[in-house]
Design a protein around this motif. Structure first.
Motif, PDB file in Angstrom:
ATOM      1  N   ARG A 322       0.828  -1.210   0.000  1.00 23.37           N
ATOM      2  CA  ARG A 322       0.000   0.000   0.000  1.00 23.37           C
ATOM      3  C   ARG A 322       0.864   1.263   0.000  1.00 23.37           C
ATOM      4  O   ARG A 322       0.584   2.226  -0.728  1.00 23.37           O
ATOM      5  N   ALA A 323       1.918   1.247   0.809  1.00 22.80           N
ATOM      6  CA  ALA A 323       2.791   2.418   0.867  1.00 22.80           C
ATOM      7  C   ALA A 323       3.522   2.623  -0.450  1.00 22.80           C
ATOM      8  O   ALA A 323       3.686   3.763  -0.913  1.00 22.80           O
ATOM      9  N   ALA A 325       2.501   1.760  -3.441  1.00 22.01           N
ATOM     10  CA  ALA A 325       1.573   2.225  -4.470  1.00 22.01           C
ATOM     11  C   ALA A 325       1.274   3.717  -4.328  1.00 22.01           C
ATOM     12  O   ALA A 325       1.031   4.406  -5.333  1.00 22.01           O
ATOM     13  N   ALA A 326       1.279   4.200  -3.101  1.00 23.50           N
ATOM     14  CA  ALA A 326       0.949   5.622  -2.876  1.00 23.50           C
ATOM     15  C   ALA A 326       2.176   6.525  -2.879  1.00 23.50           C
ATOM     16  O   ALA A 326       2.033   7.748  -2.816  1.00 23.50           O
ATOM     17  N   ARG A 328       5.347   8.760  -3.924  1.00 20.35           N
ATOM     18  CA  ARG A 328       5.751   9.612  -5.026  1.00 20.35           C
ATOM     19  C   ARG A 328       7.108  10.231  -4.690  1.00 20.35           C
ATOM     20  O   ARG A 328       7.362  10.589  -3.548  1.00 20.35           O
TER      21      ARG A 328
END
Length: 534
Positions: A322-323, A325-326, A328
């Motif tokens: 999850r981290a 994928a988020a 940037r």
């Protein structure tokens, strides 16, 4: 006119001297000069060995390579019997070691020196390897060449030049073989990517429009590009733009992958810590969170009603995914197109360079480098424990005292220093801050150390004692001159090989050659060295 002269305070008259009469021209003498005939043919073939002084550094390098170094790792790499015979590895190692010792590291420069430098001609025995062969040999056997650092250290130990009684650890910024102007930040890549993609699309549309007018191509090209058709090369321009776009997209993907990996690792560690705290707070022993209500107490979307004492690996992996994928990249995160693994770093002069962080552990006795490494991290803190461990592994001995500057000061390193003292007896003197110019360390306060003093306060107090002052004052005289000697004599602040592995291998080869020079200076004679290592 009568001239007057003064001798012993008494004046007396002198006849004037005619200057024109004194400057009488003299006829040339029948002088006999030493014979000089550039066209004279030598009666016997010349010996390069006679051209070199007896205690020249090149003779020492030849003695070291031929009789003191183990080159079996290089010879073992030649497993194919077919093909044109390559140059003898001893010849190539001689040239590289001598070149890296005197600051001639370019393969082209080494090739030129083999023709016009007596030292290189002596080491190459009259051969002149092509610069491509030298460069390929260095790249192919870089691991074995970097291993010469350990062999140079073994030689220094055999000669009693290393004691590990006191060492100094420091870092220096090394210029990479890349320009900082070839680096681009993430937000700049995103901005330019769209612009270059639009330019590529426009060029493609323009070329496609030209191809559709095949019947009138001659007239169109003459009218648009000139009679020779060379005033604008659209296919070539398109290829350049497409290559630039591909590099930008590659840099963007790499920055995003690095950010995702960092976020994944941090999230997985946080999840492990959360599970450990939950297990610790489970008072009834059923694996709950203390209230066993099945609610999401920490706001991460998971029920906190179970887990037991074991780590939920699936939960850890999901948190990491999850981290990632988020994640940037930071807008200012940069990547260099020429050497992507190098980083923008600030050197000691306050200038920003594209480079690497070179680390070295230096023994006090004779400034022998006992450990060397290169990192892509501008901070010195992560290198404290690995470098001292490497120095201990290389020498087989734990040092009694380690001197490091404020660049290594962190809570983690202070704790590691205390643990190292308890386990191995190594006393660490670590500066906790930088002094202003002209500022002196105040004396240590009298009395017992407070029980609630932090590790940083204890270290600062130790450096203010007489023993701490005397020990830390030696740091600059141990490691700083080594960096200066390598920069001056070996051109060692500038790397030629790209990539982290190339930079690390070249830095260790430079450190090995520094040690060879120290051994040569200590012995002062090839004969003495040969007798000491026999």
């Amino acid at each position: 006119m009568v001239a007057v002269s003064v001798v012993a305070g008494v004046l007396f008259e002198m006849e004037p001297v005619d200057a024109s009469a004194a400057q009488v021209s003299r006829a040339p003498a029948d002088k006999v000069f030493r014979p000089f005939d550039p066209a004279q043919v030598l009666l016997l073939p010349p010996s390069v060995d006679e051209w070199l002084p007896a205690d020249h550094l090149a003779r020492f390098v030849a003695e070291v390579v031929d009789n003191a170094l183990d080159l079996s790792a290089i010879y073992a790499d030649y497993t194919e019997a077919r093909g044109y015979p390559p140059y003898d590895p001893r010849l190539m190692v001689r040239l590289l070691v001598y070149g890296y010792t005197i600051g001639v590291r370019s393969s082209r420069a080494i090739e030129r020196r083999c023709g016009d430098d007596v030292g290189f001609r002596y080491l190459a025995a009259g051969q002149v390897p092509d610069f491509r062969s030298i460069a390929r040999f260095r790249r192919r056997h870089l691991g074995a060449l970097a291993g010469l650092l350990l062999q140079s250290l073994r030689l220094a130990q055999r000669m009693g030049l290393v004691s590990m009684g006191r060492v100094a650890l420091d870092g220096t910024k090394l210029r990479a073989n890349a320009s900082k102007h070839k680096a681009m930040s993430y937000d700049r890549v995103c901005e330019k990517e769209a612009a270059v993609a639009a330019e590529v699309a426009a060029l493609r549309e323009q070329i496609e429009g030209m191809l559709t007018d095949a019947e009138t191509v001659d007239q169109a090209e003459d009218a648009r590009f000139g009679p020779d058709g060379r005033q604008a090369d659209l296919p070539g321009e398109l290829a350049r733009r497409e290559a630039r776009l591909a590099k930008m997209r590659e840099a963007k993907a790499a920055l995003e992958a690095e950010a995702a990996e960092r976020a994944r690792a941090a999230a997985e560690q946080r999840e492990r810590d959360r599970q450990a705290r939950r297990t610790h707070n489970d008072d009834d022993g059923d694996g709950g969170d203390g209230d066993d209500d099945g609610d999401d107490d920490d706001g991460d979307g998971d029920d906190d009603d179970g887990g037991g004492g074991a780590v939920d690996q699936q939960g850890v992996a999901e948190a990491g995914q999850r981290a990632a994928a988020a994640a940037r990249p930071k807008p200012k995160a940069q990547r260099n197109f020429t050497d992507p693994q190098s980083r923008i770093m600030k050197n000691s002069d306050g200038a920003f360079i594209q480079g690497y962080n070179g680390q070295a552990v230096v023994d006090q006795d004779n400034q022998i480098i006992v450990g060397a490494d290169v990192t892509d991290c501008a901070s010195d803190c992560p290198s404290f424990t690995p470098m001292l461990d490497q120095a201990e592994a290389n020498t087989g001995t734990a040092t009694r005292e380690a001197l490091v500057d404020a660049g290594y000061c962190s809570q983690e390193n202070l704790n590691a220093a205390e643990a190292r003292k308890a386990a191995k007896g190594t006393e660490t003197f670590m500066a906790t801050g930088r002094l202003k110019h002209g500022e002196h360390i105040p004396p240590a306060p009298r009395g017992r150390i407070p029980n609630n003093a932090t590790a940083k306060e204890r270290m600062a107090r130790k450096l203010r004692t007489n023993r701490g002052r005397a020990a830390y004052a030696r740091r600059k005289t141990i490691v700083e001159p080594v960096f200066g000697q390598m920069a001056t004599l070996q051109d060692g602040k500038r790397l030629l090989l790209r990539g982290l592995d190339g930079a690390r291998g070249e830095w260790r080869l430079l450190a090995a050659c520094h040690n060879f020079r120290k051994i040569f200076t200590h012995t002062g004679s090839v004969t003495v060295f040969a007798a000491a290592t026999a």
